[in-house]
Design a protein around this motif. Structure first.
Motif, PDB file in Angstrom:
ATOM      1  N   LEU A 114     104.218  13.110  83.836  1.00 13.02           N
ATOM      2  CA  LEU A 114     102.888  13.188  84.426  1.00 13.02           C
ATOM      3  C   LEU A 114     102.497  14.646  84.687  1.00 13.02           C
ATOM      4  O   LEU A 114     103.270  15.397  85.278  1.00 13.02           O
ATOM      5  CB  LEU A 114     102.835  12.428  85.758  1.00 13.02           C
ATOM      6  N   GLY A 115     101.309  15.032  84.233  1.00 16.18           N
ATOM      7  CA  GLY A 115     100.803  16.367  84.526  1.00 16.18           C
ATOM      8  C   GLY A 115     101.751  17.473  84.118  1.00 16.18           C
ATOM      9  O   GLY A 115     101.911  18.449  84.848  1.00 16.18           O
ATOM     10  N   SER A 116     102.351  17.347  82.954  1.00 12.96           N
ATOM     11  CA  SER A 116     103.421  18.261  82.581  1.00 12.96           C
ATOM     12  C   SER A 116     103.123  18.953  81.259  1.00 12.96           C
ATOM     13  O   SER A 116     102.024  18.872  80.706  1.00 12.96           O
ATOM     14  CB  SER A 116     104.751  17.501  82.519  1.00 12.96           C
ATOM     15  N   SER A 117     104.119  19.663  80.742  1.00 14.47           N
ATOM     16  CA  SER A 117     103.984  20.425  79.507  1.00 14.47           C
ATOM     17  C   SER A 117     105.365  20.639  78.905  1.00 14.47           C
ATOM     18  O   SER A 117     106.360  20.713  79.626  1.00 14.47           O
ATOM     19  CB  SER A 117     103.327  21.787  79.795  1.00 14.47           C
ATOM     20  N   ALA A 118     105.415  20.759  77.583  1.00 17.52           N
ATOM     21  CA  ALA A 118     106.662  21.098  76.898  1.00 17.52           C
ATOM     22  C   ALA A 118     106.672  22.553  76.464  1.00 17.52           C
ATOM     23  O   ALA A 118     107.664  23.038  75.928  1.00 17.52           O
ATOM     24  CB  ALA A 118     106.853  20.198  75.681  1.00 17.52           C
ATOM     25  N   GLU A 119     105.574  23.239  76.697  1.00 25.57           N
ATOM     26  CA  GLU A 119     105.436  24.618  76.253  1.00 25.57           C
ATOM     27  C   GLU A 119     105.923  25.600  77.309  1.00 25.57           C
ATOM     28  O   GLU A 119     106.025  25.270  78.490  1.00 25.57           O
ATOM     29  CB  GLU A 119     103.978  24.907  75.916  1.00 25.57           C
ATOM     30  N   ALA A 120     106.186  26.831  76.868  1.00 29.69           N
ATOM     31  CA  ALA A 120     106.433  27.906  77.819  1.00 29.69           C
ATOM     32  C   ALA A 120     105.136  28.191  78.568  1.00 29.69           C
ATOM     33  O   ALA A 120     104.045  27.822  78.117  1.00 29.69           O
ATOM     34  CB  ALA A 120     106.906  29.153  77.084  1.00 29.69           C
ATOM     35  N   GLU A 121     105.247  28.846  79.716  1.00 26.39           N
ATOM     36  CA  GLU A 121     104.054  29.132  80.502  1.00 26.39           C
ATOM     37  C   GLU A 121     103.150  30.123  79.763  1.00 26.39           C
ATOM     38  O   GLU A 121     103.620  31.050  79.097  1.00 26.39           O
ATOM     39  CB  GLU A 121     104.446  29.714  81.864  1.00 26.39           C
ATOM     40  N   ASP A 122     101.856  29.899  79.854  1.00 27.67           N
ATOM     41  CA  ASP A 122     100.891  30.832  79.289  1.00 27.67           C
ATOM     42  C   ASP A 122     101.096  32.214  79.923  1.00 27.67           C
ATOM     43  O   ASP A 122     101.208  32.326  81.139  1.00 27.67           O
ATOM     44  CB  ASP A 122      99.473  30.329  79.583  1.00 27.67           C
ATOM     45  N   PRO A 123     101.181  33.277  79.122  1.00 27.15           N
ATOM     46  CA  PRO A 123     101.477  34.605  79.675  1.00 27.15           C
ATOM     47  C   PRO A 123     100.514  35.058  80.762  1.00 27.15           C
ATOM     48  O   PRO A 123     100.934  35.672  81.754  1.00 27.15           O
ATOM     49  CB  PRO A 123     101.401  35.517  78.441  1.00 27.15           C
ATOM     50  N   GLU A 124      99.229  34.777  80.605  1.00 25.38           N
ATOM     51  CA  GLU A 124      98.263  35.176  81.630  1.00 25.38           C
ATOM     52  C   GLU A 124      98.489  34.415  82.921  1.00 25.38           C
ATOM     53  O   GLU A 124      98.409  34.981  84.017  1.00 25.38           O
ATOM     54  CB  GLU A 124      96.838  34.967  81.125  1.00 25.38           C
ATOM     55  N   VAL A 125      98.762  33.127  82.806  1.00 25.63           N
ATOM     56  CA  VAL A 125      99.046  32.313  83.990  1.00 25.63           C
ATOM     57  C   VAL A 125     100.338  32.783  84.646  1.00 25.63           C
ATOM     58  O   VAL A 125     100.424  32.907  85.873  1.00 25.63           O
ATOM     59  CB  VAL A 125      99.129  30.820  83.612  1.00 25.63           C
ATOM     60  N   ALA A 126     101.349  33.053  83.828  1.00 23.12           N
ATOM     61  CA  ALA A 126     102.635  33.536  84.352  1.00 23.12           C
ATOM     62  C   ALA A 126     102.443  34.833  85.132  1.00 23.12           C
ATOM     63  O   ALA A 126     103.034  35.025  86.199  1.00 23.12           O
ATOM     64  CB  ALA A 126     103.629  33.735  83.217  1.00 23.12           C
ATOM     65  N   HIS A 127     101.610  35.723  84.601  1.00 21.71           N
ATOM     66  CA  HIS A 127     101.341  36.998  85.291  1.00 21.71           C
ATOM     67  C   HIS A 127     100.689  36.749  86.643  1.00 21.71           C
ATOM     68  O   HIS A 127     101.070  37.368  87.659  1.00 21.71           O
ATOM     69  CB  HIS A 127     100.452  37.876  84.418  1.00 21.71           C
ATOM     70  N   LYS A 195     114.282  10.170  71.794  1.00 18.03           N
ATOM     71  CA  LYS A 195     114.147   8.892  71.089  1.00 18.03           C
ATOM     72  C   LYS A 195     113.706   7.733  71.988  1.00 18.03           C
ATOM     73  O   LYS A 195     113.386   6.660  71.483  1.00 18.03           O
ATOM     74  CB  LYS A 195     115.482   8.532  70.428  1.00 18.03           C
ATOM     75  N   CYS A 196     113.692   7.931  73.298  1.00 17.46           N
ATOM     76  CA  CYS A 196     113.369   6.809  74.182  1.00 17.46           C
ATOM     77  C   CYS A 196     111.852   6.609  74.295  1.00 17.46           C
ATOM     78  O   CYS A 196     111.070   7.542  74.074  1.00 17.46           O
ATOM     79  CB  CYS A 196     113.963   7.039  75.569  1.00 17.46           C
ATOM     80  N   PRO A 197     111.412   5.406  74.638  1.00 16.44           N
ATOM     81  CA  PRO A 197     109.986   5.183  74.897  1.00 16.44           C
ATOM     82  C   PRO A 197     109.495   6.120  76.004  1.00 16.44           C
ATOM     83  O   PRO A 197     110.190   6.327  76.996  1.00 16.44           O
ATOM     84  CB  PRO A 197     109.940   3.719  75.338  1.00 16.44           C
ATOM     85  N   THR A 198     108.314   6.673  75.800  1.00 17.36           N
ATOM     86  CA  THR A 198     107.811   7.683  76.729  1.00 17.36           C
ATOM     87  C   THR A 198     106.351   7.430  77.061  1.00 17.36           C
ATOM     88  O   THR A 198     105.528   7.204  76.160  1.00 17.36           O
ATOM     89  CB  THR A 198     107.962   9.095  76.125  1.00 17.36           C
ATOM     90  N   LEU A 199     106.062   7.471  78.346  1.00 18.24           N
ATOM     91  CA  LEU A 199     104.697   7.362  78.856  1.00 18.24           C
ATOM     92  C   LEU A 199     104.246   8.747  79.288  1.00 18.24           C
ATOM     93  O   LEU A 199     104.969   9.456  79.985  1.00 18.24           O
ATOM     94  CB  LEU A 199     104.666   6.402  80.052  1.00 18.24           C
ATOM     95  N   VAL A 200     103.050   9.140  78.860  1.00 20.07           N
ATOM     96  CA  VAL A 200     102.490  10.438  79.236  1.00 20.07           C
ATOM     97  C   VAL A 200     101.164  10.198  79.946  1.00 20.07           C
ATOM     98  O   VAL A 200     100.263   9.566  79.391  1.00 20.07           O
ATOM     99  CB  VAL A 200     102.277  11.338  78.004  1.00 20.07           C
ATOM    100  N   LEU A 201     101.057  10.687  81.180  1.00 20.22           N
ATOM    101  CA  LEU A 201      99.822  10.569  81.958  1.00 20.22           C
ATOM    102  C   LEU A 201      99.321  11.968  82.300  1.00 20.22           C
ATOM    103  O   LEU A 201     100.111  12.877  82.556  1.00 20.22           O
ATOM    104  CB  LEU A 201     100.033   9.785  83.262  1.00 20.22           C
ATOM    105  N   HIS A 202      97.999  12.107  82.357  1.00 22.17           N
ATOM    106  CA  HIS A 202      97.415  13.402  82.692  1.00 22.17           C
ATOM    107  C   HIS A 202      96.064  13.179  83.352  1.00 22.17           C
ATOM    108  O   HIS A 202      95.305  12.296  82.960  1.00 22.17           O
ATOM    109  CB  HIS A 202      97.253  14.246  81.429  1.00 22.17           C
ATOM    110  N   GLY A 203      95.768  14.007  84.347  1.00 23.44           N
ATOM    111  CA  GLY A 203      94.503  13.901  85.057  1.00 23.44           C
ATOM    112  C   GLY A 203      93.426  14.782  84.458  1.00 23.44           C
ATOM    113  O   GLY A 203      93.706  15.882  83.968  1.00 23.44           O
ATOM    114  N   THR A 204      92.190  14.324  84.521  1.00 25.98           N
ATOM    115  CA  THR A 204      91.082  15.098  83.970  1.00 25.98           C
ATOM    116  C   THR A 204      90.775  16.328  84.810  1.00 25.98           C
ATOM    117  O   THR A 204      90.126  17.261  84.340  1.00 25.98           O
ATOM    118  CB  THR A 204      89.813  14.240  83.862  1.00 25.98           C
ATOM    119  N   LYS A 205      91.248  16.364  86.062  1.00 27.63           N
ATOM    120  CA  LYS A 205      91.011  17.524  86.925  1.00 27.63           C
ATOM    121  C   LYS A 205      92.266  18.363  87.123  1.00 27.63           C
ATOM    122  O   LYS A 205      92.350  19.154  88.055  1.00 27.63           O
ATOM    123  CB  LYS A 205      90.464  17.062  88.288  1.00 27.63           C
ATOM    124  N   ASP A 206      93.231  18.209  86.225  1.00 28.40           N
ATOM    125  CA  ASP A 206      94.469  18.999  86.308  1.00 28.40           C
ATOM    126  C   ASP A 206      94.124  20.477  86.156  1.00 28.40           C
ATOM    127  O   ASP A 206      93.617  20.905  85.113  1.00 28.40           O
ATOM    128  CB  ASP A 206      95.447  18.570  85.208  1.00 28.40           C
TER     129      ASP A 206
END
Length: 257
Positions: A114-127, A195-206
């Motif tokens: 939920l409300g997550s990411s698989a990417e590295a943090e955006d450099p500008e956000v990280a700064h 390989k397992c079943p995965t549910l992904v949820l995300h909010g429109t105001k994230d």
């Protein structure tokens, strides 16, 4: 519990006769953020909450990364003699949940991210986050800083309880856990290994990650369903919008255990 590597981990096994589900909280939070899920789903599942390193009642033991926390969580399952569990992770908890599935796929029955990411943090956000942590260390938890953090994580939700906890955290502590967050590695290229079943949820105001990050996770994990969009959902949407999250979460967990 103390892991084989000497890390103390605080957890709560809420009990129950249903299938085991490990709940992993977000950055700056602790197990208490899952109170809505414990109340709504505790009669159906054996819910287990744990405080991740440097959060809640789990201490820091020097430098670490999210792979280390994933190993902590796997050690907790072993400690509880749970052979296989579902794992639910919100934001930072999602980072950890996906790494658990990569480290020990045989132990993970299903994921919910939920409300997550698989990417590295955006450099500008990280700064920006690094600057905020430096300010926290230099001047303490100023109200403007706390208000900004709460707005990103919880939107308009009353955050007074959480801000009280944040005020108690030393600046060096914040800097350490913040560095773990913003220096995390990118695992996009490894998502196909989950390989397992995965549910992904995300909010429109994230306010932390766009829906595109969730769509990427769902596209790359072979058994992931299309992203479930929570209208008005904030970054920590399991806490801000449990009435929308809990039924979808329960349906997914029942269908895949």
């Amino acid at each position: 519990m103390t892991t084989p590597h000497g890390q103390v981990v605080h957890y709560v096994d809420h009990g129950g006769e249903g299938p085991p589900v490990l709940l992993l909280h977000s950055y700056l939070m602790d197990s208490d953020m899952f109170a809505p899920q414990v109340q709504a789903l505790g009669g159906q599942f054996r819910l287990i909450t744990m405080d991740e390193r440097g959060h809640g009642r789990t201490p820091l033991n020097g430098p670490f990364d999210f792979w280390d926390v994933a190993k902590d969580a796997l050690s907790l399952l072993e400690h509880l003699e749970i052979q296989r569990a579902s794992v639910v992770g919100v934001s930072q908890g999602g980072f950890i949940a996906m790494r658990m599935a990569l480290l020990s796929p045989e132990k993970i029955a299903t994921l919910a991210v939920l409300g997550s990411s698989a990417e590295a943090e955006d450099p500008e956000v990280a700064h920006a986050y690094r600057q905020a942590a430096d300010l926290w260390q230099a001047e303490g938890p100023q109200e403007e800083l706390l208000d900004g953090t709460a707005a990103i994580c919880l939107g308009d939700m009353d955050a007074s309880e959480w801000k009280a906890k944040w005020r108690a955290l030393p600046g060096q502590h914040i800097k350490c856990i913040n560095n773990v967050l913003i220096d995390r590695d990118d695992i996009v290229q490894r998502l196909a290994e989950i390989k397992c079943p995965t549910l992904v949820l995300h909010g429109t105001k994230d306010a932390a990650y766009p829906v595109a990050n969730a769509e990427l996770i769902a596209a790359r994990i072979p058994k992931a369903a299309p992203v479930v969009i929570v209208e008005g959902g904030e970054h920590f949407l399991s806490l801000t919008h449990p009435e929308a999250v809990n039924p979808v979460l329960a349906e997914h967990l029942y269908a895949t255990v």
